[in-house]
Design a protein around this motif. Structure first.
Motif, mmCIF file in Angstrom:
data_model
loop_
_atom_site.group_PDB
_atom_site.id
_atom_site.type_symbol
_atom_site.label_atom_id
_atom_site.label_comp_id
_atom_site.label_asym_id
_atom_site.label_seq_id
_atom_site.Cartn_x
_atom_site.Cartn_y
_atom_site.Cartn_z
ATOM 1 N N VAL A 1 0.852 -1.185 0.000
ATOM 2 C CA VAL A 1 0.000 0.000 0.000
ATOM 3 C C VAL A 1 0.892 1.242 0.000
ATOM 4 N N SER A 2 0.670 2.095 -0.983
ATOM 5 C CA SER A 2 1.458 3.313 -1.135
ATOM 6 C C SER A 2 0.561 4.385 -1.735
ATOM 7 N N SER A 3 1.037 5.610 -1.714
ATOM 8 C CA SER A 3 0.280 6.698 -2.342
ATOM 9 C C SER A 3 0.142 6.452 -3.838
ATOM 10 N N THR A 4 1.162 5.828 -4.445
ATOM 11 C CA THR A 4 1.093 5.506 -5.865
ATOM 12 C C THR A 4 -0.014 4.496 -6.148
ATOM 13 N N LEU A 5 -0.150 3.491 -5.281
ATOM 14 C CA LEU A 5 -1.205 2.495 -5.442
ATOM 15 C C LEU A 5 -2.578 3.138 -5.301
ATOM 16 N N VAL A 6 -2.726 4.025 -4.320
ATOM 17 C CA VAL A 6 -3.996 4.733 -4.125
ATOM 18 C C VAL A 6 -4.308 5.591 -5.347
ATOM 19 N N ARG A 7 -3.312 6.304 -5.834
ATOM 20 C CA ARG A 7 -3.499 7.184 -6.992
ATOM 21 C C ARG A 7 -3.926 6.385 -8.221
ATOM 22 N N ARG A 8 -3.310 5.229 -8.424
ATOM 23 C CA ARG A 8 -3.653 4.411 -9.580
ATOM 24 C C ARG A 8 -5.097 3.906 -9.486
ATOM 25 N N ALA A 9 -5.514 3.512 -8.290
ATOM 26 C CA ALA A 9 -6.894 3.054 -8.100
ATOM 27 C C ALA A 9 -7.884 4.198 -8.333
ATOM 28 N N LEU A 10 -7.531 5.408 -7.924
ATOM 29 C CA LEU A 10 -8.394 6.565 -8.169
ATOM 30 C C LEU A 10 -8.514 6.844 -9.663
ATOM 31 N N GLU A 11 -7.400 6.796 -10.364
ATOM 32 C CA GLU A 11 -7.417 7.052 -11.798
ATOM 33 C C GLU A 11 -8.269 6.028 -12.539
ATOM 34 N N ASN A 12 -8.314 4.794 -12.025
ATOM 35 C CA ASN A 12 -9.083 3.728 -12.650
ATOM 36 C C ASN A 12 -10.524 3.659 -12.152
ATOM 37 N N GLY A 13 -10.898 4.584 -11.253
ATOM 38 C CA GLY A 13 -12.261 4.614 -10.744
ATOM 39 C C GLY A 13 -12.583 3.514 -9.756
ATOM 40 N N ARG A 14 -11.564 2.867 -9.191
ATOM 41 C CA ARG A 14 -11.787 1.766 -8.245
ATOM 42 C C ARG A 14 -11.907 2.326 -6.832
ATOM 43 N N LEU A 15 -13.017 2.987 -6.577
ATOM 44 C CA LEU A 15 -13.232 3.619 -5.276
ATOM 45 C C LEU A 15 -13.405 2.594 -4.165
ATOM 46 N N ASP A 16 -13.825 1.372 -4.513
ATOM 47 C CA ASP A 16 -13.926 0.317 -3.509
ATOM 48 C C ASP A 16 -12.545 -0.049 -2.973
ATOM 49 N N LYS A 17 -11.581 -0.163 -3.883
ATOM 50 C CA LYS A 17 -10.214 -0.452 -3.450
ATOM 51 C C LYS A 17 -9.614 0.726 -2.689
ATOM 52 N N VAL A 18 -9.892 1.930 -3.160
ATOM 53 C CA VAL A 18 -9.369 3.128 -2.485
ATOM 54 C C VAL A 18 -9.851 3.176 -1.039
ATOM 55 N N ALA A 19 -11.125 2.849 -0.813
ATOM 56 C CA ALA A 19 -11.677 2.873 0.538
ATOM 57 C C ALA A 19 -10.960 1.879 1.452
ATOM 58 N N VAL A 20 -10.511 0.760 0.883
ATOM 59 C CA VAL A 20 -9.753 -0.222 1.664
ATOM 60 C C VAL A 20 -8.360 0.317 1.975
ATOM 61 N N TYR A 21 -7.711 0.910 0.969
ATOM 62 C CA TYR A 21 -6.355 1.435 1.159
ATOM 63 C C TYR A 21 -6.327 2.592 2.168
ATOM 64 N N LEU A 22 -7.387 3.404 2.172
ATOM 65 C CA LEU A 22 -7.429 4.566 3.066
ATOM 66 C C LEU A 22 -8.149 4.274 4.380
ATOM 67 N N ASN A 23 -8.893 3.169 4.409
ATOM 68 C CA ASN A 23 -9.781 2.847 5.538
ATOM 69 C C ASN A 23 -10.852 3.918 5.713
ATOM 70 N N ARG A 24 -11.227 4.532 4.596
ATOM 71 C CA ARG A 24 -12.287 5.532 4.550
ATOM 72 C C ARG A 24 -12.536 5.862 3.084
ATOM 73 N N ARG A 25 -13.636 6.499 2.792
ATOM 74 C CA ARG A 25 -13.860 6.943 1.431
ATOM 75 C C ARG A 25 -12.909 8.083 1.076
ATOM 76 N N PHE A 26 -12.478 8.099 -0.161
ATOM 77 C CA PHE A 26 -11.689 9.222 -0.649
ATOM 78 C C PHE A 26 -12.561 10.471 -0.663
ATOM 79 N N SER A 27 -12.002 11.589 -0.239
ATOM 80 C CA SER A 27 -12.776 12.822 -0.179
ATOM 81 C C SER A 27 -11.935 14.009 -0.618
ATOM 82 N N MET A 28 -12.627 15.082 -1.002
ATOM 83 C CA MET A 28 -12.008 16.359 -1.333
ATOM 84 C C MET A 28 -12.771 17.437 -0.582
ATOM 85 N N SER A 29 -12.076 18.440 -0.113
ATOM 86 C CA SER A 29 -12.735 19.510 0.628
ATOM 87 C C SER A 29 -12.366 20.864 0.044
ATOM 88 N N GLY A 30 -13.201 21.849 0.318
ATOM 89 C CA GLY A 30 -12.924 23.194 -0.138
ATOM 90 C C GLY A 30 -14.105 24.104 0.116
#
Length: 312
Positions: free
Chosen positions: A162-191
């Motif tokens: 598990v690395s930031s590169t792995l998370v980034r690749r899953a995000l680029e591929n739209g695999r939000l299910d995998k991202v949630a596992v890697y982060l232990n939470r849903r990916f989010s953006m704030s502003g």
């Protein structure tokens, strides 16, 4: 958690610190393993648990526009780290001085400024000009200056590190299910919600418009999302991350979120948009009527997803 943006002239921790250093982009489960060890060791030694990060990240300094997209903004990273229970975060500006600092000078800085007693680093940690310093270098330096060094090994899921590169690749591929596992939470953006062209309101789908502050975004497309307001109230909705090719010719990435069953004014509020499921890629429509019909479809798909999630 204390947030400190400048290194002190003298020692910041007279009794000593337990320190870890890294980008911590996204603060994923691998990072959290390191931070848990940091906090545990600090408590056992009666010292402060300290994290050192750099802004901009070194890869952004060296590669500029060629640097990969971040998983999280600096602000989001600060909030994520504060939730882990560390005592202090040094968010140090990465500049020419640090870029040209030798490995020896960097270690002297840690000893003299942060009074490091124990240093915990990842298995791929390198530092100093031309990346001349590594774990073995630190072991030798620790014997010289009187601090200990521990190696934090990789955290793997399904035999993948598990690395930031792995998370980034899953995000680029739209695999939000995998991202949630890697982060232990849903990916989010704030502003903060800003004023837009109000084209969404004209189409019958008012949106909260949020400028993406990072140079690049790790994901693009249309998503089922949840939106958390400053009050803590959470709404479900649909969001587009991209350049809005059907509305205007633009290069800046914008996050637009349409909240279901919401009416009111969000301008100026800081909101958190969590991404649940990717619905489709962003695309350009021939006219606004086609765009409106597609937004209707996107909204229904998002509502169906959330209803299925609630009943499953």
């Amino acid at each position: 958690m204390r947030l400190i943006r400048y290194l002190p002239d003298g020692q910041a921790f007279p009794n000593g610190s337990v320190l870890t250093i890294g980008n911590f982009d996204g603060v994923h489960v691998g990072h959290r393993m390191v931070l848990s060890a940091l906090i545990e060791q600090a408590k056992s030694l009666g010292l402060q648990a300290v994290v050192m990060c750099f802004e901009p990240q070194p890869i952004e300094y060296f590669r500029a526009e060629a640097a990969p997209a971040r998983v999280s903004t600096a602000r989001d990273k600060i909030e994520q780290l504060s939730e882990t229970g560390v005592d202090a975060l040094y968010l140090v500006r990465f500049n020419d001085l640090l870029a040209n600092m030798s490995a020896g000078q960097f270690v002297e800085m840690l000893v003299q400024r942060l009074n490091v007693q124990l240093l915990i680093v990842g298995d791929d940690f390198c530092f100093g000009k031309n990346r001349q310093g590594n774990f073995e270098y630190l072991k030798v330096a620790g014997e010289k200056y009187g601090f200990s060094v521990q190696r934090s090994h990789s955290f793997k899921i399904e035999n993948e590190r598990v690395s930031s590169t792995l998370v980034r690749r899953a995000l680029e591929n739209g695999r939000l299910d995998k991202v949630a596992v890697y982060l232990n939470r849903r990916f989010s953006m704030s502003g903060r919600v800003m004023h837009g062209h109000k084209r969404g309101r004209e189409l019958g789908f008012p949106t909260a418009n949020i400028r993406v502050k990072n140079r690049k975004t790790p994901l693009k497309g249309v998503f089922a999302v949840t939106i958390t307001l400053e009050s803590g109230v959470v709404y479900k909705g649909v969001a587009n991350v991209g350049t809005r090719p059907s509305i205007e010719e633009a290069t800046a990435v914008l996050l637009e979120a349409h909240l279901f069953e919401f009416s009111g004014d969000l301008y100026g509020q800081r909101v958190v948009v969590a991404f649940a499921k990717k619905l489709r890629e962003e695309k350009k429509f021939e006219n606004l009527e086609q765009l409106t019909q597609q937004i209707l479809i996107d909204s229904e798909q998002a509502k169906t997803y959330f209803n299925q999630t609630l009943t499953s």
